[in-house]
Motif scaffolding. Structure first.
Motif, short mmCIF file in Angstrom:
data_model
loop_
_atom_site.label_atom_id
_atom_site.label_comp_id
_atom_site.label_asym_id
_atom_site.label_seq_id
_atom_site.Cartn_x
_atom_site.Cartn_y
_atom_site.Cartn_z
N THR A 169 33.92 7.58 -4.47
CA THR A 169 33.77 6.10 -4.51
C THR A 169 32.57 5.52 -3.94
O THR A 169 31.72 4.66 -4.35
N LEU A 170 32.52 6.18 -2.77
CA LEU A 170 31.26 5.61 -1.90
C LEU A 170 29.95 6.08 -2.49
O LEU A 170 28.90 5.51 -2.01
N SER A 171 29.93 7.02 -3.36
CA SER A 171 28.49 7.50 -3.86
C SER A 171 28.11 6.54 -5.11
O SER A 171 27.23 6.69 -5.49
N ARG A 172 29.08 5.63 -5.48
CA ARG A 172 28.67 4.85 -6.69
C ARG A 172 28.38 3.55 -6.13
O ARG A 172 28.89 2.98 -5.03
N PRO A 173 27.42 2.82 -6.70
CA PRO A 173 26.94 1.60 -6.21
C PRO A 173 27.92 0.58 -6.32
O PRO A 173 28.81 0.44 -7.15
N GLY A 174 27.79 -0.27 -5.37
CA GLY A 174 28.98 -1.43 -5.21
C GLY A 174 28.80 -2.56 -6.12
O GLY A 174 27.75 -2.48 -6.93
N PRO A 175 29.41 -3.90 -5.93
CA PRO A 175 29.34 -4.77 -6.88
C PRO A 175 27.93 -5.56 -6.82
O PRO A 175 27.42 -6.18 -8.06
N GLY A 225 25.38 -4.03 -6.97
CA GLY A 225 24.39 -2.95 -7.84
C GLY A 225 23.56 -2.08 -6.89
O GLY A 225 22.74 -1.41 -7.52
N ARG A 226 23.63 -2.12 -5.68
CA ARG A 226 22.97 -1.23 -4.99
C ARG A 226 24.02 -0.26 -4.43
O ARG A 226 25.23 -0.82 -4.21
N LEU A 227 23.53 0.92 -3.65
CA LEU A 227 24.39 1.89 -3.09
C LEU A 227 24.68 0.69 -1.73
O LEU A 227 24.20 0.22 -1.21
N HIS A 228 26.21 1.37 -1.19
CA HIS A 228 26.55 0.76 0.01
C HIS A 228 25.63 1.03 1.02
O HIS A 228 24.91 2.22 1.10
N THR A 229 25.46 0.04 2.07
CA THR A 229 24.80 0.77 3.33
C THR A 229 25.62 1.49 4.03
O THR A 229 26.89 1.67 3.81
N PRO A 230 25.10 2.37 5.09
CA PRO A 230 25.85 3.15 6.05
C PRO A 230 27.05 2.47 6.67
O PRO A 230 28.07 3.17 6.64
N GLY A 231 26.83 1.37 7.21
CA GLY A 231 27.79 0.56 7.93
C GLY A 231 28.85 0.11 6.92
O GLY A 231 30.14 0.27 7.17
N GLU A 232 28.66 -0.26 5.69
CA GLU A 232 29.75 -0.68 4.76
C GLU A 232 30.43 0.77 4.51
O GLU A 232 31.66 0.84 4.27
N GLY A 233 29.91 1.79 4.40
CA GLY A 233 30.39 3.10 3.92
C GLY A 233 31.45 3.53 5.02
O GLY A 233 32.53 4.12 4.99
N PHE A 234 30.82 3.29 6.20
CA PHE A 234 31.93 3.76 7.41
C PHE A 234 33.26 2.96 7.33
O PHE A 234 34.17 3.27 7.48
N ALA A 235 32.63 1.52 7.23
CA ALA A 235 33.92 0.75 7.49
C ALA A 235 34.97 1.08 6.11
O ALA A 235 36.11 0.96 6.21
N MET A 236 34.28 1.55 5.09
CA MET A 236 35.21 1.69 3.69
C MET A 236 36.21 3.19 3.97
O MET A 236 37.39 3.11 3.78
#
Lengths: 212, 212, 212, 212
Positions: free
Chosen positions: C76-82, C84-95
């Motif tokens: 999931t994390l490897s796919r772009p978010g809403p 349209g860009r990849l998640h930032t590292p911080g977003e990824g960590f939080a997720m």
DNA sequence: GATGAATGAGTGTTCATTCAT
DNA sequence: AATGAATGAACACTCATTCAT
């Protein structure tokens, strides 16, 4: 070699035996560890082992002492008392209990614990067994003699089998140790002795008189 | 082996208990190993441990059984016999010995060995101690009652303290076990019982007559 | 054969796995016994053993589930978010943290305990080791990708090695599990996540602003 | 072997502890048997048991040593460095990892395995738990202090919660141990440390520039 | 003679696993 | 398919005894 005298050696033996007796009475033969004994004797393992070959020998030595004490007592019992006649069974029983209670090589509480343990252990330990049997045999012999003498003096029912009266006397003693070891001061030893002696002695005097 | 129940379980318990009793009587509580018991019971460690929590529980279960047996017997003794009166002390003693000798859940030889061991072990094992004390207390109570009744019927010297007569009776029993366990068939149990019973009972009938 | 459907089989597997997870979290892999699991699952040994070959397989199955969950999440994390860009590292960590905290197939407390145990156990258990390494590798890969993308977008210092930023993110997750498992609610998970995310991301916000 | 003292005793303790550490690192706390340790230490069971009361005490002693080491290190970290100011968080982190890697009381590989196990074991073992919590608490305290000081010097984003920055630093360390224990040399420890330090420290320099 | 560290066989107990029913 | 009584190898630990010093 000149340094260590025989007295020293004997004193060490007693020191060790006394520590062992304390531990055995406190914990039982099997639960008491050699370490406990080293600690109680304030001696090193090597020191203890240079006086006794092992735990079994310690137990055997204690048993030997108890039996020796009993045999000495029986010897005394087999000799006429101050009145010039053999002791009555009741007197004999009382003397046995009192002598055992008054030795000072450890407390009465210790001895009441040790006795039943020694008796139980003797079942399996051949060294003990021989000694204990000897003490038992001698005890039965002496008490039976007292009973026979009492019968001859007309103080005990002649129909009673002296050997089994003697066995009851020994049983009365062993059973007392058991009760005291388990119930403590609940048991009034003096009253017990008085009752047993009365039962054994008063007996035939009566009998004798009766029929006539 | 699923769906096994009640009878099977109880049979296994008895099988294990019986093996344990054999081993304990043969070797003593401490020398007998759990391995001995597994072998004697022809069962694996796990099987035994699923019925009993450990060696202590095995010892406790055996003690419980012995005490239960004794309590049941005391109960019987406390009820009047066929002649409508309480048993005499001598009868009571004879019944105790005979009942104990005639159980069949193992041999008399086993029981004579186990008894003294149980009594010795009870000194240190609190679980045993409580049970044994209870049995002892009840035994003294019952026998004292018999003694008192005999005194009231004029069959026992009223001067004797019933409690200590009772203690002697118990001692006579425990001491018998000791002697049989150590001396085996040298001890003539029937003659012993007869002698003790005679000593306890003949007594006061005589007395009574005497004063005159 | 018709009786037992595949659903039934799968339900049983889940029932057993769930019981095992509870026991493992509660007692640890080694201290938890199969008996504990039988009891927790309310199933017989035979039943459990017909679904799993043994304790190791149970552990492996649980590990597989955890790793599968993680791999799905990484996907999931490897796919772009809403946006349209990849998640930032911080977003990824939080997720990552939030997804792990919000699964309902057992409590968060259970999972925080299980995680560190699984990681420790993987050292010695080859079956686990392979799986865990795979998860770890995939995690590092994904997070490194997010880091690289952030660098490309000018949101993360281009001097930082993306792989090691990724390793820190994973470490930040594993270390969180450790702290929560040992300290419980003393750890404020949300504040932790916010801080870590800020540290990872804010970076470039600054950056962003800078050039201008 | 009498009259041995102090040094000898201490050497033996270390010999045993070292053997235990090797076995625990190799097999895990639970899989490593006392036999393994006897063999590794080339000592008999009795010898080991005369220095440590049991397996738990061995584990506890090792944990105590690790924690003691960590506490000493934290102590060092809490004192200003050569430049007269407190270390930056990045410096602190680097010092933690390096100190841990350079002790010689066992190999780095051993320690990376032991760490995660200790952390997992602490969940269930109350003795460990207390110690580990203490170490964790102290670590968070020290690192939070460094973070606060950095914020005051304008080197760290003042919006970040120092406590959670500290938690991340500890997590970064624990997670490193996990990764190294599972992946071995695949992990470039120096590069990791450099990256984490850079992330923690470079930070505010940027910030600084921004507002303008 | 005395020491006490060291030994190691043996103990009670646990628990993953099997298999007759 | 499911049961659960039974297995037995392995475990942590104890303690009577030895022997280098």
């Amino acid at each position: 070699m000149p340094k260590v005298t025989e007295e020293h050696t004997e004193a060490r033996r007693r020191q060790i035996l006394s520590a062992a007796l304390t531990c055995f009475a406190r914990e039982g033969f099997h639960r008491a560890t050699m370490q406990d004994i080293f600690r109680e004797a304030e001696l090193s393992p090597g020191a203890v082992y240079s006086y006794f070959k092992g735990k079994d020998e310690l137990i055997a030595a204690i048993a030997a002492e108890v039996v020796r004490f009993a045999l000495g007592l029986f010897e005394t019992l087999s000799r006429p008392g101050p009145e010039g006649r053999l002791h009555t069974p009741g007197e004999g029983f009382a003397m046995l209990v009192r002598a055992f209670r008054d030795i000072d090589l450890s407390t009465w509480a210790h001895r009441t614990r040790l006795g039943p343990q020694l008796l139980a252990e003797a079942q399996r330990n051949p060294a003990l067994r021989g000694r204990v049997r000897e003490g038992l045999g001698r005890g039965v012999g002496i008490f039976a003699e007292l009973a026979r003498a009492a019968q001859e003096r007309g103080e005990l029912d002649p129909q009673l089998d002296p050997e089994h009266v003697a066995r009851l006397m020994l049983a009365g003693f062993h059973g007392l140790l058991i009760q005291v070891s388990l119930l403590g001061d609940v048991v009034d030893v003096d009253a017990y002795v008085k009752t047993v002696a009365a039962l054994l002695d008063s007996r035939a005097a009566t009998r004798q008189t009766t029929p006539a």
